[in-house]
Enzyme design. Structure first.
Site, PDB file in Angstrom:
ATOM      1  N   ASP A 145       3.233   9.614  -0.975  1.00 35.04           N
ATOM      2  CA  ASP A 145       2.083   8.858  -0.492  1.00 35.04           C
ATOM      3  C   ASP A 145       1.857   7.706  -1.466  1.00 35.04           C
ATOM      4  O   ASP A 145       1.872   7.926  -2.680  1.00 35.04           O
ATOM      5  CB  ASP A 145       0.847   9.779  -0.478  1.00 35.04           C
ATOM      6  CG  ASP A 145      -0.081   9.461   0.678  1.00 35.04           C
ATOM      7  OD1 ASP A 145      -0.076   8.303   1.128  1.00 35.04           O
ATOM      8  OD2 ASP A 145      -0.807  10.369   1.121  1.00 35.04           O
ATOM      9  N   HIS A 168       0.806  -1.227   0.000  1.00 33.19           N
ATOM     10  CA  HIS A 168       0.000   0.000   0.000  1.00 33.19           C
ATOM     11  C   HIS A 168       0.838   1.275   0.000  1.00 33.19           C
ATOM     12  O   HIS A 168       0.312   2.355  -0.206  1.00 33.19           O
ATOM     13  CB  HIS A 168      -0.952   0.001   1.199  1.00 33.19           C
ATOM     14  CG  HIS A 168      -2.055  -0.991   1.043  1.00 33.19           C
ATOM     15  ND1 HIS A 168      -3.308  -0.642   0.593  1.00 33.19           N
ATOM     16  CD2 HIS A 168      -2.089  -2.326   1.231  1.00 33.19           C
ATOM     17  CE1 HIS A 168      -4.063  -1.719   0.539  1.00 33.19           C
ATOM     18  NE2 HIS A 168      -3.345  -2.760   0.922  1.00 33.19           N
TER      19      HIS A 168
END
Ligand code: GDG
Length: 732
Positions: free
Chosen positions: A372, A165
């Protein structure tokens, strides 16, 4: 398909004890909320840490297990100390900073690595407890990178997917990790390895190539005796949940409340967990600069800064919190007035409906992380804009920016960029806002979290067909038994054995690939068996072969078929009269490529020239190899030469000469009732083609071939030959 086992560090349900009672609450976080609807609709079991200390957990084990099982969850119990070491240290202080491009914050301690390994083992034990044949395992995120390989070692032929992720960093950062090989191999235990973006997948492939030597083609990576698929699956959100909640009367009421507070001021919103990767300080600084440059927005604009507490016990996070507090104070102190606070700062988690109401009211979503993996907040903001208004400003270093091309993208290190994007966003005409939103919303609605998960699972289930797709025909147990039986029963046998890559692994320099004692004994014993011809089919020159194998009772083919040395005559003979004058013309070209490609060199044989690039950067090597082949093309047809691209080599030699043609010397001279050809390279394809169809031919390596079968490594080739040796001895 059996069940789907989802594995992540935290369960979607958190257990804690309040006043002697156990409480079960939904966990926060993108993964838990995103997948919760999906996993309920599937026949799934979620395995993870329930958030309660092992001692407490063990004391109430049955009770906790039963309640969690009712929610399709299965607990992995870890002590608080284990969590502090594995999660608090290795995950948060090593992997997280390094993978988010903050190497200066990363610490590398052996004890936390050991805790990480141990925690992965504990997860593995729990999965082994519940796994049943036919179940599919989907492992999530950086906490469990070792798990796929551990599972593969413990379970019989499991189907395993892994999804990361967070970003996978460039090799220049990843290689700083002392445990880089273990982590790569851990992930490569999975059949399918997923990332949010193709960029991260590319970084993973180059790390695997340069640090472990594993080549890949079209996202398929051959790691030892397995093929894994690597691909990008950009995670979506539960779109309807946000769009649906945004029009509920509760949210309408919250929006009205916000309107009363903000009046007709424009609202800029950001929502992040407290983390240095989120770029909160830079964002505040840029907002201060914006106010200075745009006095017309004084009292007409509010920046709502929601920061969700996280890792508060860690000193770096406590410091960041203080810095944010101070900067908010400084901006409000400098620009604020009696009736206007420029930055509305909330340091807490807010209820879901308030979050959606803020998304709905905000004219601009200012999402500017330094790095991110994806950033779901950006997508949730867009999904909540049911009124067709609102502008997203997004860092190009957030994974989400790869999909959200209609957002205003910025470089977070350039405060001018942020200021200008804010100005642009606040001035953007309604029609343009609506158009940009419409395009992005359509995409997010289509590729929602459900689709994302299904796409991943379907690709994972298809991955078992990977070998077939790549034209791989594994030598299964049954065929192997039949081969051995045929050998045993045969009256006259021929073995055509390549050397490099088939009997020994490749070495960085050809001269280093010296045969081991095992190989010499094996060849010699095979050669001594009755009714057998063993022919070594090599690309090497005569002298090397004579030096190594001259004394053995075997025949040899050198220089890819130029020279033959039958065992009976012990004399080298040329396959046909050949001329090597062409070398004068071709050698300077190969030397030029050797000069331009560090690590490569030219090898000269009697009737061939070889450009070897095994020790070069493989991407540069492949590029140069293609250039060289094109360069040689015109020349070689005139000179009646052929150019062969082999395993990290380009070879030029007289046309019509190859291993296959040389092998005919034996195939045509005798009536064999057993023929086995083994080789790993392009040059062995000629041998495979020359043996009659009903004969046995095996390619070492998992790629397309004219051979009947594939096996994965030279070790397996040796094991097979050892077995033939034994059988042969018993038979005759
Ligand atoms: C990883 C990666 C990747 C936040 N504050 C509140 C609140 N939230 C919810 C948001 C969103 C989730 O938390 C945060 O999602 P992110 O994508 O920003 O980040 P993480 O899940 O922490 O982390 C990230 C993600 O995994 C998925 O792969 O995108 O890059 O780091 O859903 O809505 N929810 C509520 N109140 C809050 O105050 N109710």
């Amino acid at each position: 398909m059996g069940r789907l086992l989802i594995v992540s560090n935290r369960l979607p349900v958190t257990v804690h004890r309040k006043r002697g009672q156990l409480h079960f609450e939904p966990s926060a976080g993108g993964l838990a909320t995103g997948l919760s609807s999906f996993y309920r609709s599937y026949n799934a079991l979620w395995i993870g840490w329930p958030g309660i200390d092992k001692r407490e957990g063990t004391a109430n084990k049955d009770d906790i297990k039963e309640k969690l099982l009712a929610e399709n969850c299965y607990p992995v119990f870890l002590s608080q100390k284990e969590v502090d070491e594995y999660y608090g240290k290795f995950c948060s202080a090593t992997i997280w900073p390094l993978f988010h491009y903050f190497p200066q914050y990363a610490s590398y301690t052996q004890s936390s690595w050991q805790a990480y390994e141990k925690a992965n083992h504990t997860f593995c034990d729990a999965i082994v407890e519940v796994w049943e044949q036919g179940d599919t395992i989907w492992v999530h995120d950086f906490h469990l990178m070792l798990l796929p390989q551990m599972l593969r070692e413990r379970l019989p032929d499991p189907t395993i997917g892994f999804f990361l992720h967070i970003p996978f960093p460039s090799i220049e950062l990843f290689r700083l990790l002392p445990w880089r090989s273990q982590l790569l191999n851990g992930m490569l235990g999975a059949d399918l390895i997923g990332f949010h973006t193709w960029e991260y997948a590319g970084h993973f492939l180059s790390s695997s190539r340069f640090l472990l030597g594993y080549d890949s083609w079209m996202g398929r990576i051959t790691a030892g005796d397995r093929i894994s698929k690597v691909d990008a699956f950009p995670m979506g959100i539960d779109y309807e949940r946000f769009a649906g909640t945004a029009i509920t009367s509760e949210v309408e009421k919250e929006v009205e409340k916000l309107d009363r507070s903000f009046k007709d001021r424009k609202v800029v919103l950001s929502v992040d967990r407290l983390d240095y990767s989120k770029g909160i300080l830079r964002r505040l600084e840029a907002f201060g600069l914006f106010l200075e440059r745009n006095p017309q927005y004084r009292e007409k604009l509010t920046f709502v800064l929601v920061v969700v507490p996280s890792r508060t016990m860690v000193a770096r996070y406590a410091l960041l919190k203080r810095q944010i507090d101070e900067l908010v104070g400084a901006i409000n102190g400098k620009h604020g007035t009696i009736g206007w606070t420029p930055v509305w700062y909330m340091y807490r988690s807010i209820p879901f409906q308030t979050l959606v109401a803020l998304y709905r009211r905000a004219d601009v979503g200012l999402i500017t992380p330094v790095r991110d993996g994806m950033n779901l907040v950006a997508k949730e903001y867009l999904a909540s804009r049911v009124d067709g208004r609102g502008v997203l400003v997004l860092s190009e270093t957030a994974g989400a920016s790869k999909e959200l091309g209609e957002a205003l993208t910025i470089n977070v290190n350039n405060d001018n960029d942020i200021v200008e994007a804010l100005e642009h966003a606040l001035e953007m005409p309604d029609a343009e806002q609506a158009e940009r939103l419409r395009i992005m919303q359509r995409r997010l609605r289509r590729y929602n979290v459900q689709r994302w998960a299904e796409d991943f699972i379907h690709t994972l289930l298809d991955s078992s067909k990977l070998q077939e797709e790549m034209g791989v025909k594994p030598l299964g147990a049954q065929s192997r038994r039949k081969l051995i039986k045929c050998y045993h029963e045969a009256q006259r046998r021929l073995l055509l054995l390549d050397y490099d890559g088939t009997l020994v692994p490749f070495a960085s320099r050809p001269s280093k690939a010296v045969p081991t004692r095992e190989v010499l004994d094996l060849l010699s014993e095979l050669g001594r068996q009755s009714h057998i011809d063993v022919v070594l089919t090599s690309g090497r020159d005569r002298d090397s072969l004579d030096g190594w194998f001259g004394e053995l009772p075997i025949s040899m083919i050198a220089e890819h078929g130029v020279w033959l040395k039958p065992r009976e005559t012990r004399q080298w003979e040329m396959i046909e009269p050949l001329n090597a004058d062409w070398k004068e013309e071709v050698r300077p070209i190969l030397e030029m490529y050797a000069d331009r490609t560090p690590g490569s060199f030219v090898e000269e044989k009697d009737f061939s020239l070889v450009w070897q690039y095994r020790r070069s950067d493989s991407r540069l090597g492949e590029l140069r190899a293609r250039e060289l082949v094109a360069h040689l093309e015109g020349l070689t047809t005139n000179l009646d030469l052929q150019v062969l691209e082999g395993n990290k080599v380009v070879e030029v030699k007289n046309s019509g000469v190859n291993k296959g043609r040389a092998a005919l010397r034996w195939l045509n001279a005798n009536e064999y009732d057993f023929v086995l050809a083994i080789g790993d390279d392009w040059t062995d394809e000629d041998t495979f083609k020359s043996v009659p169809e009903e004969c046995w031919s095996i390619k070492v390596g998992l790629s397309t071939t004219a051979a009947r079968y594939n096996i994965s490594s030279h070790n397996k080739a040796l094991a097979l030959l050892h077995e033939l040796l034994q059988q042969g001895e018993q038979g005759h």
